[in-house]
Design a protein around this motif. Structure first.
Motif, short mmCIF file in Angstrom:
data_model
loop_
_atom_site.label_atom_id
_atom_site.label_comp_id
_atom_site.label_asym_id
_atom_site.label_seq_id
_atom_site.Cartn_x
_atom_site.Cartn_y
_atom_site.Cartn_z
N ALA A 58 -4.31 -19.40 -40.79
CA ALA A 58 -4.00 -20.80 -40.53
C ALA A 58 -3.23 -21.40 -41.70
O ALA A 58 -2.16 -21.99 -41.54
CB ALA A 58 -5.28 -21.59 -40.27
N TRP A 59 -3.78 -21.17 -42.91
CA TRP A 59 -3.07 -21.63 -44.10
C TRP A 59 -1.79 -20.82 -44.31
O TRP A 59 -0.78 -21.36 -44.75
CB TRP A 59 -3.97 -21.51 -45.33
N GLY A 60 -1.87 -19.53 -44.02
CA GLY A 60 -0.70 -18.68 -44.20
C GLY A 60 0.48 -19.18 -43.37
O GLY A 60 1.61 -19.28 -43.86
N LEU A 61 0.20 -19.52 -42.11
CA LEU A 61 1.27 -20.03 -41.24
C LEU A 61 1.84 -21.33 -41.80
O LEU A 61 3.06 -21.53 -41.86
CB LEU A 61 0.72 -20.27 -39.83
N ALA A 62 0.93 -22.22 -42.23
CA ALA A 62 1.38 -23.53 -42.71
C ALA A 62 2.19 -23.38 -43.98
O ALA A 62 3.30 -23.92 -44.10
CB ALA A 62 0.18 -24.43 -42.94
N ILE A 63 1.66 -22.61 -44.93
CA ILE A 63 2.36 -22.48 -46.22
C ILE A 63 3.67 -21.72 -46.04
O ILE A 63 4.71 -22.08 -46.62
CB ILE A 63 1.44 -21.79 -47.24
N PHE A 134 -2.15 -14.12 -28.17
CA PHE A 134 -1.36 -14.86 -27.19
C PHE A 134 -1.61 -16.37 -27.19
O PHE A 134 -0.66 -17.15 -27.25
CB PHE A 134 -1.56 -14.25 -25.79
N PRO A 135 -2.90 -16.83 -27.15
CA PRO A 135 -3.09 -18.29 -27.11
C PRO A 135 -2.51 -18.99 -28.33
O PRO A 135 -1.85 -20.03 -28.19
CB PRO A 135 -4.62 -18.45 -27.07
N LEU A 136 -2.73 -18.40 -29.51
CA LEU A 136 -2.19 -18.99 -30.74
C LEU A 136 -0.66 -19.07 -30.66
O LEU A 136 -0.06 -20.12 -30.94
CB LEU A 136 -2.60 -18.14 -31.95
N PHE A 137 -0.04 -17.97 -30.26
CA PHE A 137 1.42 -17.92 -30.21
C PHE A 137 1.96 -18.91 -29.18
O PHE A 137 2.98 -19.57 -29.38
CB PHE A 137 1.91 -16.50 -29.88
N LEU A 138 1.24 -19.01 -28.07
CA LEU A 138 1.70 -19.93 -27.02
C LEU A 138 1.68 -21.36 -27.54
O LEU A 138 2.64 -22.12 -27.34
CB LEU A 138 0.79 -19.79 -25.78
N VAL A 139 0.60 -21.72 -28.24
CA VAL A 139 0.50 -23.08 -28.77
C VAL A 139 1.61 -23.33 -29.78
O VAL A 139 2.32 -24.35 -29.73
CB VAL A 139 -0.89 -23.31 -29.41
N LEU A 140 1.81 -22.38 -30.69
CA LEU A 140 2.83 -22.57 -31.72
C LEU A 140 4.22 -22.68 -31.11
O LEU A 140 5.01 -23.54 -31.47
CB LEU A 140 2.78 -21.42 -32.73
N ALA A 141 4.51 -21.80 -30.15
CA ALA A 141 5.83 -21.83 -29.52
C ALA A 141 6.02 -23.14 -28.77
O ALA A 141 7.11 -23.73 -28.78
CB ALA A 141 6.00 -20.64 -28.58
N ALA A 197 6.16 -15.65 -39.96
CA ALA A 197 4.73 -15.48 -40.17
C ALA A 197 4.05 -14.96 -38.90
O ALA A 197 3.18 -14.10 -38.94
CB ALA A 197 4.12 -16.81 -40.61
N MET A 198 4.49 -15.48 -37.74
CA MET A 198 3.95 -14.99 -36.47
C MET A 198 4.26 -13.50 -36.29
O MET A 198 3.42 -12.72 -35.82
CB MET A 198 4.54 -15.80 -35.30
N LEU A 199 5.49 -13.13 -36.66
CA LEU A 199 5.90 -11.73 -36.50
C LEU A 199 5.02 -10.81 -37.35
O LEU A 199 4.67 -9.70 -36.93
CB LEU A 199 7.37 -11.59 -36.89
N VAL A 200 4.67 -11.28 -38.55
CA VAL A 200 3.81 -10.47 -39.42
C VAL A 200 2.41 -10.35 -38.80
O VAL A 200 1.80 -9.28 -38.83
CB VAL A 200 3.75 -11.07 -40.84
N ILE A 201 1.91 -11.44 -38.22
CA ILE A 201 0.61 -11.36 -37.54
C ILE A 201 0.70 -10.33 -36.42
O ILE A 201 -0.17 -9.48 -36.24
CB ILE A 201 0.21 -12.73 -36.97
N GLU A 202 1.80 -10.38 -35.66
CA GLU A 202 1.92 -9.51 -34.50
C GLU A 202 1.98 -8.04 -34.90
O GLU A 202 1.36 -7.19 -34.27
CB GLU A 202 3.18 -9.87 -33.70
N THR A 203 2.75 -7.74 -35.97
CA THR A 203 2.97 -6.34 -36.32
C THR A 203 2.03 -5.87 -37.42
O THR A 203 2.03 -4.69 -37.76
CB THR A 203 4.42 -6.13 -36.80
N SER A 204 1.26 -6.76 -38.00
CA SER A 204 0.37 -6.53 -39.14
C SER A 204 1.06 -5.83 -40.31
O SER A 204 0.48 -5.05 -41.03
CB SER A 204 -0.91 -5.80 -38.75
N ILE A 205 2.33 -6.14 -40.50
CA ILE A 205 3.07 -5.60 -41.64
C ILE A 205 4.20 -6.58 -41.95
O ILE A 205 4.73 -7.22 -41.05
CB ILE A 205 3.63 -4.20 -41.31
#
Lengths: 581, 293
Positions: A58-63, A134-141, A197-205
């Motif tokens: 959550a902080w990671g996305l924001a920062i 998916f729910p997180l990404f949907l909200v952010l998008a 940041a979303m892409l890193v969450i998705e691919t974990s790298i």
């Protein structure tokens, strides 16, 4: 099932990338091939915070979002004063620098990147499987989509689209063009950071390849394929390119390596094919579609039933000619000793003159006398080498064109400079000063006030369009109007600025006779309403009918001034104007 | 210490010669035609692969492979102009620069990955047939391949310079570079000139590609870095500068890059090069005055 979510997640991530670029490119007309680099800043921020400090996503996305936005601000400072090819070049440099930096820095994992960004939890919920993301990404998008929509389809977006169509004209209407560009560049960089940041969450790298130049190119491709200037178009573009992946990976009989390479071939091929067959994209914005239809028909896009309004509706104002105007009057504008040289050419040579309230002054003279240069000097479009411009007692010599417009001196252009991909009404609405919806804080915090102001602006703009006899064409794309009609719309636009001083550059040139009469009446009625008007005009009948005071210019100098009839009685001036008589 | 410096400087001069050739070739294309030709990287790579295939599978002599590779690059470059950029510009008009750039990105993606398809099975793709020997020149050494590369670089640069300065074709090209519309008015066909310019620029770039592949090996993405160098050189030199000025910038870039390795790890050289570009471009508005903002 998870595999379907995986593709959907990818679509959502790239939707954020593409929406950000579309706002920048399709609306504001600025190019960036560094969206992936801004994504890298967001992505690496999230990964570093998690791996080194145990900070959650959550902080990671924001920062990450804020960091990328700040980087965008720094890059934008120099970049947004550049023309397209230099902007491409600069963002290319940024893209390369960022990727090289993350590749060389061992703390960032070098070429392998930061691996194993796994076991993330947001608000207590795990983010391990695509379906959990998916729910997180949907909200952010959705948030990004709505933000872009609010920014793009609003008075704010109207300014952006005007900058895209013609930045100089936009500045002449008092808009802080550079500030808009910088703001939107920073905002879209922030959105790209979020996507990264979303892409890193998705691919974990977080790796250099994830944010390479190729990714930036793919993002550009998505926007162009979908149709710049239409947010939904970008969603189409993202869907088309992303869904090529399952097509090649699963449905067609290729091995894994070949499928990956062929998919990239298909990306490029689709992009080139769209550009060749449909350069406006698969799903362009509405006004572009209308403009194309109109231009394909080969004529102005008059609405059905509007033909009746072809005869200009002359505004019902009494034109009173007041010949005795030698009583002392308010000086609104005075130019004092203006000089300007372009290389060896003297465009203005110690020019001094004054413009009076309730007066039409005319600048006449042969071609190349420097008449348009005078307007450029008065409005800050070019700076004089010497001399000063005083507007209502205030020295505005070093003010920028938009400051001068806001202080109450507005100009029109000889070449019209209409915004072709704005509707006629929007062209005029844009000029109305003091609209809250053109600023971010009211736009997002005072919805009701913004929409009330928007309705009011619409009414004012309609009135001005009716005033110049163009009321019937308010929805037409301005680029589809005939030249004479565009000239009238440009007149309505400069009137809508509510400026006290109006500088009109050849309002009658290229305009059909019928429209000339309409225009003269309009100008005369403004004069009588107490505006200060200066016209540059070649049509001497226009000057004769309108001008209270005439300045005669030759080679950057005012060589005579006075009543029009006195000037035309002077044989030397007539010769200078027409050549040998 | 001094010997090291001389050696590093010599390396800089040799690399700089290649940057000069790339900058001149790319600068010719963008300067005359206004096309932001990213696919320059593809024709560069294609030339290297064609030359490699010719020497590997047909046993073609080295110099024949160089010429053949460069010719294929020239043909491909002209074909991209004729079948992609030209039709797009006919339709897009004012927005053309951006659209051509995007199309060029598309062509690059297609081209690079089509080439990559051919490398999925076999191992290294190399240009054979040049017997490379080391040459001792007092305190410094260089290989005969380095010498040949630099010689060909300068041969091509000087030839282009002479072509532009002395021939009627050169005059026509310069006319189109100076003013498209006016050239059209005096009876020049800018379409034909554009076509020729793409052929010349791609030929020069292709030659550079073959030599690079002879030095190391041919890989599908070998064109990306040289393309960036070409960009930097061409833009920093100025898009309407004569070839020898552009070449001087290329040499300067090669020297700066080499000298940075004396103080920084080699991985940082790309940063230095693009740092220079960034600062140069970023300061442009200040040099130009702020009027264009």
């Amino acid at each position: 099932m998870e595999i379907a979510f995986q593709y959907i997640d990818t679509i959502l991530v790239f939707a954020v990338f593409a929406l950000s670029l579309n706002l920048l490119q399709g609306y504001a007309g600025q190019v960036s091939v560094a969206q992936a680099a801004f994504g890298a800043i967001g992505g690496y921020a999230l990964a570093l915070l998690f791996l080194d400090a145990g900070v959650g996503p959550a902080w990671g996305l924001a920062i990450g979002t804020i960091a990328a936005g700040f980087a965008g601000f720094l890059v934008g400072l120099p970049a947004l004063r550049l023309t397209t090819e230099w902007l491409i070049l600069l963002t290319l440099a940024v893209q390369t620098i960022v990727v090289t930096l993350v590749q060389t820095d061992h703390a960032l994992g070098g070429s392998f990147g930061l691996q194993n960004v796994a076991g993330l939890r947001i608000f207590g919920l795990p983010l391990d499987e695509p379906s959990q993301m998916f729910p997180l990404f949907l909200v952010l998008a959705a948030i990004v989509y709505l933000t872009c929509y609010r920014l793009g389809e609003s008075p704010y977006g109207r300014v952006l689209r005007a900058i895209r169509d013609d930045a100089t004209a936009c500045r002449s209407l008092g808009k802080r063009v550079y500030a808009y560009k910088l703001t939107v560049f920073s905002l879209t960089a922030a959105m790209a950071g979020l996507a990264g940041a979303m892409l890193v969450i998705e691919t974990s790298i977080a790796s250099p390849t994830l944010f390479s130049f190729d990714q930036s190119a793919v993002i550009v491709a998505m926007v162009v394929i979908g149709g710049a200037g239409n947010l939904n178009g970008s969603l189409v573009g993202v869907a088309v390119l992303t869904l090529l992946a399952p097509l090649f990976d699963r449905l067609l009989p290729f091995n894994e390596q070949a499928a990956f390479v062929l998919r990239l071939v298909a990306y490029g091929a689709v992009l080139v094919a769209v550009l060749l067959v449909r350069p406006q994209g698969l799903y362009p914005d509405a006004i572009t579609r209308r403009l194309e239809r109109a231009l394909r028909r080969g004529g102005p896009a008059l609405e059905v039933g509007a033909e009746a309004a072809l005869e200009p509706a002359i505004p019902s104002v009494e034109i009173v000619r007041q010949p005795s105007r030698d009583v002392p009057r308010d000086v609104v504008v005075s130019a004092e000793g203006l000089c300007k040289k372009f290389g060896g050419i003297v465009a203005a040579d110690d020019l001094s003159f004054r413009l009076f309230r309730g007066h039409v002054s005319a600048l006449v003279g042969p071609n190349g006398a420097g008449k348009t240069t005078v307007f450029n000097l008065l409005t800050g479009a070019i700076k004089p080498d010497a001399g000063r411009v005083v507007l209502r007692g205030e020295d505005v010599t070093n003010a920028t064109p938009d400051q001068i417009a806001r202080s109450g001196m507005a100009r029109s252009f000889q070449s019209v400079r209409i915004f072709p991909r704005l509707s006629t009404l929007e062209n005029v609405m844009l000029a109305i000063p003091g609209q809250p919806g053109e600023h971010l804080v009211p736009l997002f915090l005072q919805w009701r006030g913004t929409s009330a102001a928007e309705r009011a602006a619409r009414e004012i703009a309609r009135n001005w369009l009716h005033f110049v006899g163009m009321g019937a064409h308010e929805d037409a794309p301005a680029g589809a109007l005939a030249f004479g009609e565009q000239k009238l719309v440009a007149l309505a636009r400069v009137l809508a600025t509510d400026a006290e001083v109006l500088l009109l550059d050849e309002p009658a040139s290229g305009v059909d006779r019928r429209w000339v009469d309409a225009m003269l009446e309009v100008i005369a009625s403004l004069r009588d309403a107490g505006r200060t008007i200066c016209i540059v005009e070649h049509n001497l009948h226009v000057v004769e009918r309108l001008a209270d005071h005439t300045y005669f210019m030759e080679l950057g100098k005012i060589t005579a001034e006075g009543d029009f009839n006195t000037l035309t009685a002077d044989r030397r001036l007539v010769e200078a104007y027409f050549g040998v008589v | 210490m001094l010997e090291n410096f001389l050696q590093v400087s010599l390396n800089g001069l040799i690399n700089g010669s290649t940057y000069a050739l790339l900058g001149v070739a790319f600068g010719l294309i963008i300067g005359v035609t206004g096309r932001f030709h990213v696919a320059f990287a593809v024709t560069y790579t294609l030339a290297a692969f064609v030359a490699a295939w010719l020497t590997m599978y047909l046993g073609a002599p080295f110099w024949a492979a160089v010429v053949a590779g460069a010719l294929v690059a020239a043909l491909t470059g002209s074909a991209i102009e004729r079948f992609v950029y030209w039709p797009i510009l006919l339709r897009t008009g004012a927005n053309g620069l951006l659209m051509v750039f995007v199309a060029s990105l598309g062509v690059s993606i297609v081209g690079r990955n089509l080439i990559a398809l051919t490398t999925l099975q076999n191992s290294a793709t190399v240009v054979n047939g040049f017997s490379n020997v080391g040459l001792n020149l007092g305190p410094v050494t260089l290989s005969s391949l380095n010498l040949a590369t630099a010689t060909v670089d300068w041969l091509l640069i000087v030839s282009l310079s002479q072509l532009l300065a002395r021939t009627s074709l050169g005059r026509i090209i310069r006319a189109v570079r100076a003013n498209h519309e006016m050239a059209l008015c005096v009876g020049i066909d800018p379409g034909a000139v554009t076509f020729i310019v793409f052929a010349i620029g791609s030929f020069m770039g292709g030659a550079a590609g073959v030599f690079q592949a002879a030095l190391t090996s041919a890989t599908p993405d070998m064109g990306i870095t040289p393309f960036f160098y070409a960009l930097v050189v061409a833009f920093v030199a100025g898009l309407s500068s004569p070839p020898l000025v552009v070449a001087a910038v290329g040499i300067a870039l090669g020297l700066v890059e080499s000298w940075t390795t004396l103080v920084l790890p080699t991985t940082w050289t790309a940063l230095v090069v693009f740092g220079i570009l960034f600062i140069y471009v970023a300061l442009r508005p200040l040099r130009r005055g702020l009027a264009s903002a």
